[in-house]
Design a protein around this motif. Sequence first.
Motif, mmCIF file in Angstrom:
data_model
loop_
_atom_site.group_PDB
_atom_site.id
_atom_site.type_symbol
_atom_site.label_atom_id
_atom_site.label_comp_id
_atom_site.label_asym_id
_atom_site.label_seq_id
_atom_site.Cartn_x
_atom_site.Cartn_y
_atom_site.Cartn_z
ATOM 1 N N PHE A 147 -3.428 16.090 58.105
ATOM 2 C CA PHE A 147 -4.514 15.584 58.950
ATOM 3 C C PHE A 147 -5.840 16.259 58.590
ATOM 4 O O PHE A 147 -6.878 15.609 58.472
ATOM 5 C CB PHE A 147 -4.182 15.785 60.436
ATOM 6 N N GLU A 148 -5.777 17.586 58.403
ATOM 7 C CA GLU A 148 -6.982 18.334 58.014
ATOM 8 C C GLU A 148 -7.631 17.708 56.775
ATOM 9 O O GLU A 148 -8.844 17.574 56.687
ATOM 10 C CB GLU A 148 -6.626 19.785 57.675
ATOM 11 N N ASN A 204 1.711 5.233 62.104
ATOM 12 C CA ASN A 204 1.122 5.796 63.318
ATOM 13 C C ASN A 204 0.695 7.239 63.096
ATOM 14 O O ASN A 204 1.106 7.868 62.115
ATOM 15 C CB ASN A 204 2.071 5.647 64.515
ATOM 16 N N LEU A 205 -0.123 7.743 64.005
ATOM 17 C CA LEU A 205 -0.728 9.077 63.819
ATOM 18 C C LEU A 205 0.320 10.173 63.718
ATOM 19 O O LEU A 205 0.146 11.165 63.016
ATOM 20 C CB LEU A 205 -1.683 9.380 64.984
ATOM 21 N N SER A 206 1.418 9.996 64.419
ATOM 22 C CA SER A 206 2.415 11.065 64.473
ATOM 23 C C SER A 206 3.163 11.264 63.158
ATOM 24 O O SER A 206 3.937 12.213 63.035
ATOM 25 C CB SER A 206 3.405 10.783 65.599
ATOM 26 N N GLU A 207 2.932 10.398 62.196
ATOM 27 C CA GLU A 207 3.570 10.631 60.891
ATOM 28 C C GLU A 207 2.860 11.735 60.117
ATOM 29 O O GLU A 207 3.363 12.203 59.093
ATOM 30 C CB GLU A 207 3.552 9.345 60.067
ATOM 31 N N LEU A 208 1.695 12.156 60.591
ATOM 32 C CA LEU A 208 0.932 13.180 59.869
ATOM 33 C C LEU A 208 1.305 14.578 60.333
ATOM 34 O O LEU A 208 1.548 14.808 61.515
ATOM 35 C CB LEU A 208 -0.562 12.978 60.116
ATOM 36 N N VAL A 228 -1.612 14.301 66.660
ATOM 37 C CA VAL A 228 -0.866 14.914 65.549
ATOM 38 C C VAL A 228 -0.265 16.258 65.961
ATOM 39 O O VAL A 228 0.934 16.505 65.793
ATOM 40 C CB VAL A 228 -1.794 15.101 64.321
ATOM 41 N N THR A 229 -1.109 17.127 66.528
ATOM 42 C CA THR A 229 -0.619 18.484 66.822
ATOM 43 C C THR A 229 0.370 18.474 67.988
ATOM 44 O O THR A 229 1.334 19.229 68.005
ATOM 45 C CB THR A 229 -1.776 19.462 67.131
ATOM 46 N N GLU A 230 0.160 17.592 68.952
ATOM 47 C CA GLU A 230 1.073 17.549 70.105
ATOM 48 C C GLU A 230 2.466 17.097 69.663
ATOM 49 O O GLU A 230 3.475 17.598 70.152
ATOM 50 C CB GLU A 230 0.515 16.614 71.183
#
Length: 388
Positions: free
Chosen positions: A256-257, A247-251, A276-278
Amino acid sequence: MKQQLVDKFLEIYGEGDGVNVYFAPGRVNLIGEHTDYNGGHVFPCAITIGTYAAARRREDSVLHFYSLNDPDQGMVTACLEDLAYRRKDGWGNYPKGVIQTFLQKGCQISCGLDLLYYGDIPKGLGIGSSASLEVVTGLILKDMAGLSDISMAEIALFGQLAENEYMGMKCGIMDPFAIAFGKKDHAILLDTSNLSYVYAPLQLVHEKMIITNSKKDRDFVDERYRDRRAQCEEALKELQTVISIRNLSELTAEVFEEVQEMIKSPVRIRRARHAVTENQRTIQAAQALERGDIWEFGQFMNASHLSLKEDYEVSCKELDILVEEAWNIEGVVGSRMMGAGFGGCTISIVEDSAVSEFIDRVGRNYEKRTGLKAEFYVVETGNGAAIL
Ligand code: GLA
């Protein structure tokens, strides 16, 4: 409240023993917005207002639902053999959906029920009123209908499932989880990828938590919420072609950049960047709170708002004005939109000495700029769902 509800119950359903009373709170989310369906962290707490319910077993399989908040709806009747969604049943579809979900999950419900509900969560605020209704119903089933083996986590998950499948709102796990597991003077740092959580002390000694209702109708919130979800799922798939993540939150923001160019639309890049940032902000904000640095915590709340506004685009003019006006007041620790967005409310942490100025000035300037009269609620942390 307990005795009043029992008296009312006996008046509506007739005298007799065996009436129990239950409560499930509403929730606020301090930070971690639109992360709960991206496998990220959320940081909510239960509050003292919520949904009360009185219940009594029946010998047959009939289910009666009555709400003191909606006498016009009258009595909603169903039975264990027929719990189909019916438009005419209005709010009653929520508890019906919960019971249906328990049955579909293989639970053997041992009796019919007479149920009486009363909620003191103001309408349209977006502080988990439907999840509160679902969790209190789940707790009643656990306690009264022979399902003592069901855990609170299952009650939260079945509540979410009922909302997703039966009511058609594709929400995440945050609301029912916070409501089931809330603890007074604590927030819950929940990792939605595996439902592990820790309680973080949240004792605001010199500050208050204020919910501001924008009174802006939340137009098409379900559709727009679903769109955001779909955009994140699509972005995840694009990233999975180059990086192994679930999932996205693993980054992290840095990784991510590096990989974001795999996402083929600028809109989806923004959506994923928020997810990601949140998630990172939420973890860092909880750490700041642990260190006792409420002002740093507030900075993360403010940054969360900007990300929700610019990258996730779930804010609206009214919420932005409320937040902007709040930020202009000295003594405001942090302020941001809360919940799904597109209307609803903001959450602010405000120093005690600034509370009356906050309510006065934000209210006045907001009305001047939008023509709407905001409403303010000072809320306190409370315990999770319980038998009273
Ligand atoms: C709504 C949903 C939650 C969560 C928030 C956004 O409140 O019910 O599951 O996704 O929006 O953070």
